[in-house]
Design a protein around this motif. Structure first.
Motif, PDB file in Angstrom:
ATOM      1  N   TYR A 108     -90.264  13.835  60.671  1.00  0.00           N
ATOM      2  CA  TYR A 108     -90.829  15.042  61.266  1.00  0.00           C
ATOM      3  C   TYR A 108     -92.333  15.121  61.038  1.00  0.00           C
ATOM      4  CZ  TYR A 108     -86.046  16.355  62.174  1.00  0.00           C
ATOM      5  OH  TYR A 108     -84.758  16.353  62.625  1.00  0.00           O
ATOM      6  N   ASP A 159     -81.134  16.031  66.512  1.00  0.00           N
ATOM      7  CA  ASP A 159     -82.437  16.349  65.932  1.00  0.00           C
ATOM      8  C   ASP A 159     -82.526  17.817  65.522  1.00  0.00           C
ATOM      9  OD1 ASP A 159     -83.960  14.040  65.683  1.00  0.00           O
ATOM     10  OD2 ASP A 159     -84.730  14.153  67.729  1.00  0.00           O
ATOM     11  N   GLY A 160     -81.998  18.683  66.358  1.00  0.00           N
ATOM     12  CA  GLY A 160     -82.021  20.111  66.039  1.00  0.00           C
ATOM     13  C   GLY A 160     -81.218  20.423  64.795  1.00  0.00           C
ATOM     14  N   PHE A 163     -83.207  18.957  61.792  1.00  0.00           N
ATOM     15  CA  PHE A 163     -84.387  19.760  61.467  1.00  0.00           C
ATOM     16  C   PHE A 163     -83.973  21.070  60.806  1.00  0.00           C
ATOM     17  CE2 PHE A 163     -87.582  22.970  62.133  1.00  0.00           C
ATOM     18  CZ  PHE A 163     -88.723  22.321  61.684  1.00  0.00           C
ATOM     19  N   SER A 164     -83.006  21.757  61.377  1.00  0.00           N
ATOM     20  CA  SER A 164     -82.572  23.048  60.832  1.00  0.00           C
ATOM     21  C   SER A 164     -82.094  22.933  59.399  1.00  0.00           C
ATOM     22  CB  SER A 164     -81.451  23.638  61.698  1.00  0.00           C
ATOM     23  OG  SER A 164     -81.943  23.971  62.968  1.00  0.00           O
ATOM     24  N   CYS A 165     -81.369  21.840  59.113  1.00  0.00           N
ATOM     25  CA  CYS A 165     -80.760  21.691  57.789  1.00  0.00           C
ATOM     26  C   CYS A 165     -81.666  21.010  56.766  1.00  0.00           C
ATOM     27  CB  CYS A 165     -79.447  20.925  57.907  1.00  0.00           C
ATOM     28  SG  CYS A 165     -78.207  21.828  58.852  1.00  0.00           S
ATOM     29  N   ALA A 167     -85.403  21.009  57.157  1.00  0.00           N
ATOM     30  CA  ALA A 167     -86.687  21.688  57.055  1.00  0.00           C
ATOM     31  C   ALA A 167     -86.680  23.111  57.602  1.00  0.00           C
ATOM     32  CB  ALA A 167     -87.758  20.877  57.804  1.00  0.00           C
ATOM     33  N   GLY A 168     -85.643  23.477  58.314  1.00  0.00           N
ATOM     34  CA  GLY A 168     -85.614  24.772  58.975  1.00  0.00           C
ATOM     35  C   GLY A 168     -84.882  25.845  58.193  1.00  0.00           C
ATOM     36  N   SER A 169     -84.451  26.863  58.893  1.00  0.00           N
ATOM     37  CA  SER A 169     -83.870  28.043  58.256  1.00  0.00           C
ATOM     38  C   SER A 169     -82.481  27.824  57.668  1.00  0.00           C
ATOM     39  CB  SER A 169     -83.841  29.206  59.259  1.00  0.00           C
ATOM     40  OG  SER A 169     -83.099  28.834  60.399  1.00  0.00           O
ATOM     41  N   ASN A 171     -81.935  25.144  55.670  1.00  0.00           N
ATOM     42  CA  ASN A 171     -82.185  24.054  54.725  1.00  0.00           C
ATOM     43  C   ASN A 171     -81.330  24.125  53.474  1.00  0.00           C
ATOM     44  OD1 ASN A 171     -83.867  25.146  52.324  1.00  0.00           O
ATOM     45  ND2 ASN A 171     -84.809  26.071  54.121  1.00  0.00           N
TER      46      ASN A 171
END
Length: 195
Positions: A108, A159-160, A163-165, A167-169, A171
């Motif tokens: 990322y 990818d979604g 990313f969410s798991c 670096a995102g909400s 994680n």
């Protein structure tokens, strides 16, 4: 390139990827890579003279390491059906979420940097083409009526989720392998119907 040179390049690239995951793009310097890799000062500059060369080296190494993590060569024959394919893709995605979070974070960081550096974008996109092409061939073999769109949907879903798991909400929450498998089966069933 000799084996010794290749090993040094891999060591430098691996240290760069670790630094990207740990410190972000600002923490990636030739000196920091030397220190992280346990190499004498100036070693990274001998392998990758400029920041651009260091980033390109990291992108190539990232693609090689992610190919091993995802083990896409282990995907079943599409004639085994969408369920078997979903099982294999779920295992690959779950590996990236669990045992290889650092590598996913580094990807990322590089992806965002590529949005600001056209010369890096070229290398990043070329490295990712093998995954995109493989997914397109896979959904084609599964009977997709729109392989390019379906490959994009599969990649965007994975990818979604990553990313969410990572670096995102979400994680703090890593979905289980059965949960990832269920999501992929739903996606493939929706794209391909009941094949």
């Amino acid at each position: 390139m000799s084996e010794r040179t290749a090993s040094r390049a891999d060591l430098v690239a691996d240290a760069a990827l670790a630094l990207l995951a740990e410190r972000g793009m600002r923490g990636l310097t030739h000196r920091a890579v030397d220190e992280a890799a346990g190499l004498p000062q100036g070693s990274t500059s001998n392998v990758a003279r400029t920041r651009q060369a260091l980033l390109e080296l990291a992108v190539r190494r990232l693609a090689d390491r992610e190919a091993r993590v995802l083990a896409l060569h282990e995907l079943p024959d599409p004639r085994a059906g969408a369920a078997a394919t979903a099982d294999a893709l779920a295992l690959a995605t779950h590996r990236a979420l669990t045992r290889n979070r650092e590598l996913t974070l580094a990807r990322y960081e590089l992806a965002l940097e590529a949005t600001r550096r056209p010369e890096l974008r070229t290398h990043f996109d070329a490295a990712g083409a093998r995954f995109r092409d493989l997914l397109t061939a896979l959904v084609t073999d599964l009977g997709s009526t729109d392989p390019a769109r379906h490959a994009l949907s599969l990649a965007a879903w994975a990818d979604g989720l990553m990313f969410s798991c990572v670096a995102g909400s979400f994680n703090a929450e890593t979905p289980s392998l059965p949960q990832v498998r269920a999501g992929l089966r739903e996606l493939l069933d929706g794209m391909l119907g009941s094949r």
